[in-house]
Design a protein around this motif. Structure first.
Motif, PDB file in Angstrom:
ATOM      1  N   ASP A   1       0.852  -1.189   0.000  1.00 16.78           N
ATOM      2  CA  ASP A   1       0.000   0.000   0.000  1.00 16.78           C
ATOM      3  C   ASP A   1       0.890   1.241   0.000  1.00 16.78           C
ATOM      4  OD1 ASP A   1      -2.345   1.418  -0.036  1.00 16.78           O
ATOM      5  OD2 ASP A   1      -2.578   1.466   2.137  1.00 16.78           O
TER       6      ASP A   1
ATOM      7  N   TYR B   1       5.703   3.808  -0.371  1.00 17.84           N
ATOM      8  CA  TYR B   1       5.015   2.577  -0.766  1.00 17.84           C
ATOM      9  C   TYR B   1       5.674   1.444   0.015  1.00 17.84           C
ATOM     10  CZ  TYR B   1       2.727  -0.807  -3.890  1.00 17.84           C
ATOM     11  OH  TYR B   1       1.950  -1.826  -4.399  1.00 17.84           O
TER      12      TYR B   1
ATOM     13  N   GLU C   1       2.569   8.085  -5.770  1.00 15.13           N
ATOM     14  CA  GLU C   1       2.384   6.635  -5.670  1.00 15.13           C
ATOM     15  C   GLU C   1       2.142   6.089  -7.077  1.00 15.13           C
ATOM     16  OE1 GLU C   1      -0.792   3.402  -3.880  1.00 15.13           O
ATOM     17  OE2 GLU C   1      -0.781   5.430  -3.065  1.00 15.13           O
TER      18      GLU C   1
ATOM     19  N   ASP D   1      -4.160  -2.649  -3.707  1.00 15.11           N
ATOM     20  CA  ASP D   1      -5.367  -1.914  -4.041  1.00 15.11           C
ATOM     21  C   ASP D   1      -5.363  -1.571  -5.526  1.00 15.11           C
ATOM     22  OD1 ASP D   1      -3.736   0.298  -4.421  1.00 15.11           O
ATOM     23  OD2 ASP D   1      -4.163   1.148  -2.446  1.00 15.11           O
TER      24      ASP D   1
ATOM     25  N   GLY E   1      -4.973   1.247  -7.102  1.00 13.03           N
ATOM     26  CA  GLY E   1      -4.372   2.521  -7.465  1.00 13.03           C
ATOM     27  C   GLY E   1      -3.820   2.485  -8.875  1.00 13.03           C
ATOM     28  N   SER E   2      -3.614   3.654  -9.455  1.00 14.32           N
ATOM     29  CA  SER E   2      -3.183   3.722 -10.850  1.00 14.32           C
ATOM     30  C   SER E   2      -1.842   3.027 -11.062  1.00 14.32           C
ATOM     31  CB  SER E   2      -3.093   5.188 -11.292  1.00 14.32           C
ATOM     32  OG  SER E   2      -2.176   5.900 -10.455  1.00 14.32           O
TER      33      SER E   2
ATOM     34  N   ASN F   1      -0.523   0.526  -9.216  1.00 19.96           N
ATOM     35  CA  ASN F   1      -0.725  -0.914  -9.093  1.00 19.96           C
ATOM     36  C   ASN F   1      -1.450  -1.473 -10.311  1.00 19.96           C
ATOM     37  OD1 ASN F   1       0.529  -1.110  -6.623  1.00 19.96           O
ATOM     38  ND2 ASN F   1      -1.349  -0.838  -5.454  1.00 19.96           N
TER      39      ASN F   1
END
Length: 665
Positions: free
Chosen positions: A292, A313, A332, A358, A360-361, A363
């Motif tokens: 995360d 991160y 991130e 999660d 997120g862009s 990831n």
């Protein structure tokens, strides 16, 4: 067996309860865990475990009194609360009570009314007993009802959630009415009446719409009542005098779920109404890694003196809570996740069974590119809008409050945090902005805090987290090989590179990189390999964090085939003045290798020509010597050689007639 603790609370020794046979030892532990026996002191080191007498379950208390007698008759000093015993009949009465609208009492009111009854029972006992008055009220000479009202008002509400009046006269009348009319006296006559029925179905729909309106929000019940009555005049509905009718309607268990999300958000709705799964965390390392990105809750100062925070991160092993890998950056993005997982696998040395992340862009890009699937056996996105499914968030919260909060430049936790300790001392920080660490210093501080966290005891086992991690074995998390590290984290150039006599060269981010292939376990260039591969095209992979080594591949119908590794080409100073000791020797070694390579190749060619009677000598000519090399090859010295010719050409001045080269021989 009976005694008072330091708070003057009547207790009984736990050992006596077990030894007397009232309960068995296993049953005693079970009763304590369920709250039927309240332990006030723990045994050990000369101490005796004490159980609060008045909180014991009624059947156990009866057995104690039967064997040991009434403790209140044996002691000379007891407090008012010692006379307060739970009135089970009152509790049953309120729990089974049915209101006018056909529903039962709310749990809050059941506890309140039951507590009222228990306290009044205690007051009645004290008032009717001189002995009890002396014990409970410490022999106070003040008016008995003044003293009782004072004691009742001082009772802690979290333990005794009563609603008895503080005024002695009103309290006394309340008790008289209770003794006359019984338990029902505490239930308000309007409580639970069918006030909500005054609102017809159309009006209910209107009230619900107003209460859930996301744009023109209704802030409170007073405003809602005003809006309703204004609409009621237009629609010819019955006017409402009290907000309670609206409260009764909106707090109906069937109605409440319809507006909760609109008022407080979908996450709050899920927390209140949706049943969560009961899960167990892994029992071994590398079974589940969480990742995360979040803010580092520490301020730092930029080069121009501005106060800022920065993101991190993190990758965490769920079993041990060890922070394995991290990357600090402004955003991130996918590079943060890439670098953090790279560090985690380097430290672990194993491929995790499962990773959770999660949406997120950053990831999302790593997941869509197949990165997560390569480094783990299972790559699963955490459920969106479900903070409880992300264990790393709660762990990082503890890391913040236990370790980062030790620093004076701590930003505090989220603005929604309610504890004063969760907020920063901004007055002090703003008074000392010039003392804030630089970004480099902040990174050092953060690294130290991570190390402290990993070395600190795990809350469940008491062992250092890092020891838990390294002492655990996961048979389904295989070790990562060097070639897997290349496959996981090295970048492949899409355009092939041509090998030249200078080696393999390319530019990355406008920086020139030059490589050669060295002999195994040596710093000697593999001249034979380079001679054979000049003009050959290779696909390469490299680690962007360590450009000292690259891998060369050939493309085949089955995919890339590994050829060899190449390392950064060593540079030496041309002028001897600046050369270090090793450079001169290195230069001589490389020259000798080049000579030997030339001799080997020439000998192979000559041997083959002689085998087929095609050498220069077979035709009556002479083979020129290898220039600059003292070889063992026998040949007659040539009067005019290439070196002499090149020298004359360099000194030649062309005339109008341009002399022929034959004139130079």
């Amino acid at each position: 067996m009976f005694e008072y603790n330091h708070n003057n609370i009547l207790c009984i020794q736990a050992s006596w309860i077990v030894e007397s046979g009232i309960v068995s030892e296993p049953n005693y532990k079970q009763l304590c865990s369920r709250g039927h026996l309240k332990k006030l002191t723990i045994g050990g080191n000369g101490r005796k475990a004490l159980i609060q007498f008045d909180t014991m379950r009624s059947d156990i208390k009866s057995k104690v009194i039967e064997l040991a007698g009434d403790p209140y008759e044996k002691v000379t000093t007891i407090t008012f609360v010692d006379y307060i015993e739970q009135d089970q009949k009152a509790s049953n009465f309120y729990r089974n009570y049915t209101l006018d609208n056909g529903e039962g009492l709310p749990e809050k009111n059941i506890k309140e009314y039951s507590c009222n009854a228990s306290i009044i029972n205690a007051i009645n006992t004290i008032v009717n007993s001189k002995i009890a008055q002396r014990k409970a009220l410490a022999g106070s000479k003040a008016n008995i009802w003044e003293r009782i009202a004072e004691v009742v008002s001082e009772l802690p509400k979290h333990t005794y959630p009563h609603s008895l009046p503080k005024n002695q006269r009103i309290l006394r009348n309340k008790i008289k009415n209770y003794l006359k009319d019984g338990y029902e006296i505490f239930i308000h006559k309007s409580f639970g009446s069918k006030n909500a029925e005054k609102i017809n179905d159309a009006a209910k729909a209107f009230v619900l719409a107003c209460w859930t309106n996301p744009v023109k929000r209704v802030s409170n019940y007073t405003q809602l009542l005003r809006i309703y009555n204004e609409e009621a005049k237009v629609q010819d509905w019955k006017l409402i005098k009290s907000e309670q009718s609206l409260i009764n309607f909106l707090s109906d268990p069937k109605i409440e779920p319809l507006w909760w999300a609109n008022r407080f958000g979908e996450l709050k709705f899920k927390e209140k109404f949706m049943m969560p799964f009961k899960t167990t965390l892994p029992s071994m390392r590398d079974s589940l890694w969480y990742s995360d990105g979040t803010k580092i809750n520490l301020y730092y100062q930029t080069k121009d003196g501005k106060m800022k925070t920065i993101n991190v991160y993190e990758v965490m092993d769920s079993y041990s809570e060890v922070f394995l890998g991290y990357h600090i950056s402004e955003n991130e993005d996918y590079e943060s996740g890439y670098q953090a997982f790279k560090m985690a696998i380097k430290i672990s040395g194993h491929r995790p069974y499962q990773i959770s992340f999660d949406n997120g862009s950053g990831n999302k890009k790593l997941h869509n590119g197949g990165f997560f699937d390569k480094i783990s056996q299972l790559a699963i996105k955490t459920q969106p809008y479900n903070g409880k499914s992300k264990t790393i968030e709660s762990v990082f919260g503890r890391f913040q409050t236990q370790f980062l909060a030790q620093e004076w430049n701590w930003t505090g936790q989220n603005i929604t945090a309610t504890k004063l300790s969760s907020h920063s001392n901004m007055e002090f920080i703003l008074a000392n902005p010039d003392k804030l660490p630089t970004l480099k210093e902040l990174k050092t501080i953060y690294q130290e805090k991570r190390t402290q966290w990993n070395q600190a005891p795990h809350p469940k086992t008491g062992k250092p987290r890092i020891d838990m991690y390294y002492e655990s074995i996961n048979p389904d998390a295989p070790k990562v090989t060097p070639f897997q590290m290349v496959d996981f984290f090295w970048i492949e150039r899409s355009v092939p590179i041509t090998c030249t006599s200078s080696g393999v060269s390319f530019k990355e981010k406008k920086v020139q990189y030059d490589y050669v292939v060295y002999q195994q376990n040596s710093r000697t260039i593999d001249q034979e390999w380079h001679v054979k591969n000049v003009d050959q095209k290779f696909y390469i992979k490299f680690d962007p964090d360590d450009m000292s080594l690259i891998y060369l591949y050939k493309k085949t119908p089955l995919g890339l085939k590994f050829v060899t590794a190449a390392e950064t080409k060593i540079e030496i100073h041309r002028g001897q003045q600046e050369q270090e000791d090793w450079e001169a020797q290195y230069y001589r070694n490389q020259i000798e290798t080049i000579k030997q390579t030339r001799i080997t190749i020439q000998n192979q060619v000559e041997a083959n020509l002689q085998k087929h009677n095609m050498s220069a000598e077979n035709y009556g000519y002479r083979t020129p010597n290898l220039k600059g090399i003292n070889s063992n090859r026998k040949s007659k010295k040539v009067k005019n050689d290439i070196a002499q010719y090149q020298k004359k050409v360099s000194e030649m001045v062309l005339t109008e007639d341009n002399e022929s080269i034959y004139d130079l021989m």
